[in-house]
Design a protein around this motif. Structure first.
Motif, PDB file in Angstrom:
ATOM      1  N   ALA A   1       0.823  -1.208   0.000  1.00  0.00           N
ATOM      2  CA  ALA A   1       0.000   0.000   0.000  1.00  0.00           C
ATOM      3  C   ALA A   1       0.855   1.255   0.000  1.00  0.00           C
ATOM      4  N   VAL A   2       1.953   1.255   0.728  1.00  0.00           N
ATOM      5  CA  VAL A   2       2.792   2.451   0.840  1.00  0.00           C
ATOM      6  C   VAL A   2       3.749   2.569  -0.339  1.00  0.00           C
ATOM      7  N   LEU A   3       4.427   1.478  -0.686  1.00  0.00           N
ATOM      8  CA  LEU A   3       5.484   1.532  -1.691  1.00  0.00           C
ATOM      9  C   LEU A   3       5.025   1.165  -3.091  1.00  0.00           C
ATOM     10  N   GLY A   4       3.826   0.604  -3.207  1.00  0.00           N
ATOM     11  CA  GLY A   4       3.276   0.313  -4.526  1.00  0.00           C
ATOM     12  C   GLY A   4       3.606  -1.085  -5.029  1.00  0.00           C
ATOM     13  N   ASP A   5       2.828  -1.539  -6.002  1.00  0.00           N
ATOM     14  CA  ASP A   5       2.993  -2.895  -6.557  1.00  0.00           C
ATOM     15  C   ASP A   5       4.355  -3.074  -7.215  1.00  0.00           C
ATOM     16  N   ARG A   6       4.844  -2.025  -7.844  1.00  0.00           N
ATOM     17  CA  ARG A   6       6.106  -2.137  -8.581  1.00  0.00           C
ATOM     18  C   ARG A   6       7.256  -2.507  -7.647  1.00  0.00           C
ATOM     19  N   VAL A   7       7.385  -1.800  -6.539  1.00  0.00           N
ATOM     20  CA  VAL A   7       8.452  -2.085  -5.588  1.00  0.00           C
ATOM     21  C   VAL A   7       8.188  -3.393  -4.851  1.00  0.00           C
ATOM     22  N   ALA A   8       6.945  -3.594  -4.421  1.00  0.00           N
ATOM     23  CA  ALA A   8       6.615  -4.794  -3.654  1.00  0.00           C
ATOM     24  C   ALA A   8       6.863  -6.066  -4.458  1.00  0.00           C
ATOM     25  N   SER A   9       6.442  -6.093  -5.702  1.00  0.00           N
ATOM     26  CA  SER A   9       6.611  -7.302  -6.521  1.00  0.00           C
ATOM     27  C   SER A   9       8.074  -7.577  -6.833  1.00  0.00           C
ATOM     28  N   SER A  10       8.904  -6.544  -6.848  1.00  0.00           N
ATOM     29  CA  SER A  10      10.322  -6.715  -7.164  1.00  0.00           C
ATOM     30  C   SER A  10      11.148  -7.144  -5.947  1.00  0.00           C
ATOM     31  N   PHE A  11      10.741  -6.731  -4.736  1.00  0.00           N
ATOM     32  CA  PHE A  11      11.581  -6.958  -3.567  1.00  0.00           C
ATOM     33  C   PHE A  11      10.983  -7.898  -2.524  1.00  0.00           C
ATOM     34  N   LEU A  12       9.661  -7.915  -2.379  1.00  0.00           N
ATOM     35  CA  LEU A  12       9.053  -8.759  -1.351  1.00  0.00           C
ATOM     36  C   LEU A  12       9.296 -10.250  -1.550  1.00  0.00           C
ATOM     37  N   PRO A  13       9.127 -10.804  -2.759  1.00  0.00           N
ATOM     38  CA  PRO A  13       9.285 -12.262  -2.920  1.00  0.00           C
ATOM     39  C   PRO A  13      10.648 -12.782  -2.479  1.00  0.00           C
ATOM     40  N   ASP A  14      11.673 -11.983  -2.596  1.00  0.00           N
ATOM     41  CA  ASP A  14      13.031 -12.408  -2.220  1.00  0.00           C
ATOM     42  C   ASP A  14      13.421 -11.958  -0.816  1.00  0.00           C
ATOM     43  N   GLY A  15      12.464 -11.449  -0.054  1.00  0.00           N
ATOM     44  CA  GLY A  15      12.745 -11.025   1.317  1.00  0.00           C
ATOM     45  C   GLY A  15      13.647  -9.814   1.411  1.00  0.00           C
ATOM     46  N   LEU A  16      13.580  -8.941   0.417  1.00  0.00           N
ATOM     47  CA  LEU A  16      14.466  -7.777   0.368  1.00  0.00           C
ATOM     48  C   LEU A  16      13.816  -6.519   0.926  1.00  0.00           C
ATOM     49  N   VAL A  17      12.596  -6.667   1.489  1.00  0.00           N
ATOM     50  CA  VAL A  17      11.956  -5.584   2.239  1.00  0.00           C
ATOM     51  C   VAL A  17      11.686  -6.117   3.639  1.00  0.00           C
ATOM     52  N   THR A  18      12.265  -5.493   4.646  1.00  0.00           N
ATOM     53  CA  THR A  18      12.079  -5.955   6.019  1.00  0.00           C
ATOM     54  C   THR A  18      11.726  -4.781   6.925  1.00  0.00           C
ATOM     55  N   SER A  19      11.013  -5.096   8.005  1.00  0.00           N
ATOM     56  CA  SER A  19      10.745  -4.108   9.049  1.00  0.00           C
ATOM     57  C   SER A  19      11.725  -4.336  10.190  1.00  0.00           C
ATOM     58  N   HIS A  20      12.213  -3.249  10.741  1.00  0.00           N
ATOM     59  CA  HIS A  20      13.161  -3.356  11.842  1.00  0.00           C
ATOM     60  C   HIS A  20      12.503  -3.976  13.066  1.00  0.00           C
ATOM     61  N   ASP A  21      13.247  -4.817  13.782  1.00  0.00           N
ATOM     62  CA  ASP A  21      12.782  -5.437  15.012  1.00  0.00           C
ATOM     63  C   ASP A  21      13.682  -4.952  16.146  1.00  0.00           C
ATOM     64  N   VAL A  22      13.130  -4.150  17.058  1.00  0.00           N
ATOM     65  CA  VAL A  22      13.947  -3.591  18.145  1.00  0.00           C
ATOM     66  C   VAL A  22      14.404  -4.666  19.121  1.00  0.00           C
ATOM     67  N   THR A  23      13.810  -5.871  19.042  1.00  0.00           N
ATOM     68  CA  THR A  23      14.178  -6.957  19.956  1.00  0.00           C
ATOM     69  C   THR A  23      15.082  -7.990  19.288  1.00  0.00           C
ATOM     70  N   ALA A  24      15.504  -7.754  18.052  1.00  0.00           N
ATOM     71  CA  ALA A  24      16.284  -8.745  17.317  1.00  0.00           C
ATOM     72  C   ALA A  24      17.627  -9.025  17.999  1.00  0.00           C
ATOM     73  N   ASP A  25      18.122 -10.258  17.829  1.00  0.00           N
ATOM     74  CA  ASP A  25      19.387 -10.662  18.446  1.00  0.00           C
ATOM     75  C   ASP A  25      20.606 -10.279  17.614  1.00  0.00           C
ATOM     76  N   ASP A  26      20.401 -10.000  16.319  1.00  0.00           N
ATOM     77  CA  ASP A  26      21.557  -9.804  15.441  1.00  0.00           C
ATOM     78  C   ASP A  26      21.871  -8.328  15.171  1.00  0.00           C
ATOM     79  N   LEU A  27      21.418  -7.427  16.040  1.00  0.00           N
ATOM     80  CA  LEU A  27      21.775  -6.025  15.870  1.00  0.00           C
ATOM     81  C   LEU A  27      23.272  -5.842  16.128  1.00  0.00           C
ATOM     82  N   VAL A  28      23.865  -4.865  15.467  1.00  0.00           N
ATOM     83  CA  VAL A  28      25.309  -4.656  15.530  1.00  0.00           C
ATOM     84  C   VAL A  28      25.628  -3.495  16.468  1.00  0.00           C
ATOM     85  N   THR A  29      26.545  -3.724  17.410  1.00  0.00           N
ATOM     86  CA  THR A  29      26.987  -2.658  18.301  1.00  0.00           C
ATOM     87  C   THR A  29      27.972  -1.757  17.562  1.00  0.00           C
TER      88      THR A  29
END
Length: 505
Positions: free
Chosen positions: A132-160
């Motif tokens: 809805a925000v980025l449009g079908d063009r961006v979503a169809s190009s990046f979502l299927p390959d997991g190239l659009v992610t939302s940040h997780d403030v609780t994630a274990d792999d954050l870099v200091t």
């Protein structure tokens, strides 16, 4: 060009002024001498491509984006997720901004590109929201390959990336390891949080920047560290005032300029809401959207972009006021809250005390010890999925204490360890529970300068839980306020739906 905002001094000939309250649209006759502050007129949007391209080729304090991109560049496009203006934009300008950045990357032959949403404590984006925000063009190009992610403030792999503000700063791994980071965002006011430091760091860092014991020094230290460690380029669209759809455009117009069609539309909306109190509000508000013109697009070094974007917004929206008032009156419309057609008491209080009362330059609207009068019913209603933590905060925490220090010490740690809240955040696209606590800290801080906060038509129990008072009518609210400000107070009324920027002299 839009007509600028202005201040109307109410006299005998002034018609009743629009004063929405939750889902209800109402007209209120203001007292003679009241200063009603109107925002600039809204205008229709136009194609922003030329503004974007101009900003990209002549950035502030930075080389052009094209010169920073090489074939082997590891590029991350960060999509900021601020508190968007409401009514929601019919078309989100971030889509066009992202598309132009991706086109520049394609021309440079960049293959390693990912998108990260800097949502911080806000809900993580679902695939439907990304589309809805980025449009079908961006979503169809990046979502299927997991190239659009939302940040997780609780994630274990954050870099200091270092220490600042009294502790280690942990940043989103993809962003920390990128060669170039392009931050795409919107400017809708004079201040904005840094998307990288508050949207892409860990829970502890965000709490040091915005928690109950946060300081400006800690915030600045974290922002400086992130700026030092991340090669960032910002691209920001500055939005104008909301232009509502034809059937609701009377809300944006000045009352003495209403024609027969506007009056009929107003009567029709009131009939729908009055005939079906629950469903009527949803019919009117649930799909409410507006057209936002892009005043300008600013690009370059993030700090310079944030500064200049705020100045551009100020130039297009500021209204000069002479002297601080005794009473500030703020309507809180359902379309101006985020959750549902009416919004929760916490949403309403944040809008009135933080967003509206805080929309000033330099001097506040009201003298110290003045009174805030707000229009909203304060129903005890929260979204079961997205606001479970907020509902429990309102039902269990506020009855025990409204003091930010006590709440942070006794209640905040338990909420941060609650697996149900965390599961809703990680898997069900709910807000992180800490967001509610930060929201309350801002509300409580903003309320300190007022001797009283009074809700016209507000639920008395909800108002009491907030530490405020309720009044049946506007006249009753002024009667209550007279204990603090006398019988003939100076009154400033903020007329929406958009916000004017008050420059109090």
């Amino acid at each position: 060009m839009a007509r600028p905002g202005f201040v109307l001094e109410v006299d005998e000939k002034t018609p009743p002024i629009m004063a929405p309250a939750g889902a209800e649209l109402r007209l209120e006759r203001l007292g003679i001498g009241t200063r009603a502050v109107y925002p600039a007129d809204a205008v229709a949007s136009s194609d922003p491509t030329a503004l974007i391209d101009s900003a990209l080729t002549a950035p502030l304090d930075s080389y052009s984006l094209a010169s920073r991109l090489q074939q082997d560049t590891k590029l991350t496009v960060v999509v900021s997720d601020p508190e968007l203006p409401l009514p929601r934009p019919q078309f989100d300008p971030r889509r066009t901004l992202v598309e132009r950045v991706l086109e520049a990357a394609a021309r440079a032959g960049v293959d390693d590109v990912e998108l990260v949403v800097a949502n911080g404590l806000r809900q993580r984006w679902s695939p439907a929201q990304i589309t809805a925000v980025l449009g079908d063009r961006v979503a169809s190009s990046f979502l299927p390959d997991g190239l659009v992610t939302s940040h997780d403030v609780t994630a274990d792999d954050l870099v200091t990336i270092g220490e600042a503000g009294g502790g280690p700063v942990r940043l989103n791994r993809r962003v920390a390891e990128s060669d170039v980071v392009v931050v795409v965002g919107l400017a809708t006011g004079i201040t904005s949080a840094c998307p990288l430091s508050e949207g892409l760091t860990d829970l502890a860092t965000i709490n040091r920047m915005a928690g109950a014991h946060a300081t400006d020094e800690a915030r600045t230290a974290v922002e400086d560290l992130v700026q030092e460690r991340v090669d960032a380029f910002a691209l920001v669209a500055v939005l104008g005032q909301p232009l509502l759809s034809a059937g609701m455009r009377f809300v944006s117009k000045r009352e003495w300029e209403w024609n027969l069609g506007d009056k009929a539309a107003y009567a029709g909306v009131r009939q729908v809401i009055g005939a079906m109190p629950r469903n009527g509000a949803s019919l009117v508000h649930s799909r409410m959207s507006a057209d936002y013109a892009i005043i300008d697009v600013v690009a370059g070094a993030p700090a310079a972009v944030r500064r200049d974007a705020a100045l551009v917004w100020q130039a297009g929206n500021s209204v000069e006021l002479q002297g601080a008032a005794d009473v500030l009156v703020v309507p809180v419309w359902g379309a101006a809250t985020e959750e549902g057609p009416i919004g929760s008491p916490l949403d309403a209080a944040h809008h009135a005390l933080v967003t509206a009362a805080g929309s000033h330059l330099g001097n506040p609207y009201v003298r110290d010890g003045g009174v805030l009068v707000a229009f909203h019913p304060l129903p005890n209603k929260f979204s079961n999925r997205r606001q479970s933590a907020a509902a429990d905060f309102f039902a269990k925490v506020l009855p025990a204490s409204t003091d930010p220090g006590e709440i942070a010490a006794e209640h905040e740690p338990r909420a941060l360890q609650d697996e149900w809240y965390l599961d809703l955040y990680r898997k069900q696209f709910a807000h992180h529970p800490l967001r509610t606590f930060h929201q309350w800290y801002r509300i409580a801080s903003a309320a300190e300068r007022f001797s009283d906060v009074i809700w016209v038509g507000g639920d008395r129990r909800s108002a009491a839980l907030l530490g405020h008072r309720a009044a049946s009518t506007y006249a009753d609210a002024l009667e209550i306020a007279s204990d603090a400000v006398g019988r003939q107070p100076g009154i400033t009324f903020l007329r929406g739906p958009g916000l004017a920027l008050g420059d109090v002299r």
